[in-house]
Design a protein around this motif. Sequence first.
Motif, short mmCIF file in Angstrom:
data_model
loop_
_atom_site.label_atom_id
_atom_site.label_comp_id
_atom_site.label_asym_id
_atom_site.label_seq_id
_atom_site.Cartn_x
_atom_site.Cartn_y
_atom_site.Cartn_z
N ILE A 114 0.85 -1.20 0.00
CA ILE A 114 0.00 0.00 0.00
C ILE A 114 0.88 1.25 0.00
O ILE A 114 1.66 1.46 0.93
N VAL A 115 0.76 2.04 -1.03
CA VAL A 115 1.53 3.28 -1.10
C VAL A 115 0.79 4.36 -0.31
O VAL A 115 -0.34 4.71 -0.64
N GLN A 116 1.42 4.86 0.72
CA GLN A 116 0.81 5.90 1.54
C GLN A 116 1.44 7.25 1.20
O GLN A 116 2.01 7.44 0.14
N GLY A 117 1.33 8.19 2.09
CA GLY A 117 1.90 9.52 1.91
C GLY A 117 1.88 10.22 3.24
O GLY A 117 1.89 9.60 4.30
N ASP A 118 1.83 11.53 3.21
CA ASP A 118 1.78 12.35 4.42
C ASP A 118 0.33 12.41 4.90
O ASP A 118 -0.53 13.01 4.25
N GLY A 122 2.64 1.03 5.31
CA GLY A 122 3.84 1.78 5.68
C GLY A 122 4.69 2.23 4.51
O GLY A 122 5.62 3.03 4.71
N ASN A 123 4.40 1.77 3.31
CA ASN A 123 5.21 2.12 2.14
C ASN A 123 5.07 3.61 1.84
O ASN A 123 3.99 4.08 1.48
N GLN A 124 6.14 4.36 2.03
CA GLN A 124 6.18 5.81 1.82
C GLN A 124 5.30 6.58 2.82
O GLN A 124 4.97 7.75 2.59
N LEU A 125 4.96 5.94 3.94
CA LEU A 125 4.19 6.63 4.96
C LEU A 125 4.99 7.78 5.56
O LEU A 125 6.15 7.62 5.93
N VAL A 126 4.35 8.94 5.64
CA VAL A 126 4.95 10.12 6.27
C VAL A 126 4.04 10.55 7.41
O VAL A 126 2.84 10.73 7.22
N PHE A 127 4.63 10.67 8.59
CA PHE A 127 3.86 11.09 9.77
C PHE A 127 4.74 12.05 10.58
O PHE A 127 5.40 11.65 11.52
N PRO A 128 4.77 13.31 10.18
CA PRO A 128 5.58 14.27 10.94
C PRO A 128 4.96 14.52 12.31
O PRO A 128 3.79 14.23 12.55
N ALA A 129 5.76 15.06 13.21
CA ALA A 129 5.26 15.38 14.53
C ALA A 129 4.13 16.40 14.43
O ALA A 129 4.23 17.40 13.71
N VAL A 130 3.03 16.13 15.13
CA VAL A 130 1.87 17.00 15.11
C VAL A 130 1.42 17.27 16.54
O VAL A 130 1.85 16.60 17.48
N ARG A 131 0.56 18.25 16.66
CA ARG A 131 -0.14 18.45 17.93
C ARG A 131 -1.63 18.33 17.65
O ARG A 131 -2.14 18.96 16.72
N HIS A 132 -2.29 17.53 18.44
CA HIS A 132 -3.73 17.35 18.29
C HIS A 132 -4.33 17.26 19.69
O HIS A 132 -3.97 16.40 20.48
#
Length: 322
Positions: A119-123, A142-152
Motif C-alpha cells: 500500500i503506497v501511503q503519503g503524508d 507503511g510504504n512511503q508513509l509520512v507522519f511528521p510530529a503534530v499536535r492534536h
Amino acid sequence: MTVNSHLKEFHGLPAFTFPDADDKSPRATSLPEPESVAWRVGVDAYDSEEEWEDAFARFLAAVDTERVRALIVGAWSEAYDSAPGAVIEALVAARERLPALRGLFFGDIVMEECEISWIVQGDVSPLLNAFPALEEFGVRGGNQLVFPAVRHERLRSLTVETGGMPVEAVRGVAGSDLPALEKLDLWLGTSEYGGDAGVADLEPFFAGTRLPGLIRLGLRNSEIQDDICAALASAPVVARLEVLDVSMGVLTDDGVTALLSGQPLTHLKKLDLHHNYLSTALRTRLLETLEPAGVLVDADQDDAESDEEEDGTVWRFVAVGE
C-alpha cells in the motif's frame, strides 16, 4: 498471516460500505441513518471504473454528512502503485461538511486488494490538521508513509498498521504532542518491508511524557519484540498502563523473562502477547505470575511460524509482514 478482512466496526459503530455507482439493490436506495454506522468509501483497487474522489463525491451528495460520526477510507485505484494525495485532498476539502466526524480510518485495504506492505501511503498529517475534533485515527500501510510530529488536542486513539513502519514516521509519532491520547497501537513490522526503527527510537513512548493520558500501549508486530520488552521492563510509562500489547511479533523467552524480571505488571488489566515463540515452561511461569493477580493474559501462539535451515539457523516471523 496478513490482513484478509475489512473492518467490521470502527469507532464503536458497525461498518457499512457505501454502494457502488451501479448498485441498484434496495441496499443502495435505503441507506442507514448517517450517525448510526461507520461509512466505508472505496473503489476497486484494480482497473476501477471510478476514482475514489468520485465515489466520495457521490457519498457527500447522498448522505447528510453533517451527522456522520465515523468514516473509513477503503481502497483507492491502484493503491499498490499510486500515492493517495488526491484522496487526502478530497477529505481535507470536505472538512466543513463533516463537522461531527470523530473517527477516521485511512486505508482499510485487504490482501485481495493490495498487500499491506504494498500500500503506497503519503503524508497523513493534513487529515489530523483538518479535523481537530477527531478522537480516533487509524492508517494502514507503511510504504512511503509520512507522519511528521503534530499536535492534536482531542485525539484519544491512534493506530498505525504496517508490515514495516519507516523510522521517520515512528519518530514523528514519538515527537507528537497528543495530550488526550489514551490508546496508541503501532505495528512496527520488519526491516524487509521498511521497518527500520530501533529501540532508541521508541524511547519517547517508554517515557510517556508527551502522552500523559496513555493507558493502552501497543508496540507490536515487530522483529525486535524481545528488545522492546527488555526496555519496557523499566519504562516509566508501564506503571500507569491498563493494557500492554506486545503481540504479533518475534517474542521469545528472552523478552518475557526480561518483563517478568523488571517492574511489577500485576496492576495491568491485560497483557497481550499472542503470536509468540515461548516455551511451555515460560508460558506457564507467566500465567502463574500474573493471572492470580487478576491480569488477563493472552499468550496464545496463534500458529506462529518458524523455519530451521540445515545449519541450525532458525527464522521466526511477525504475524503481518507482506
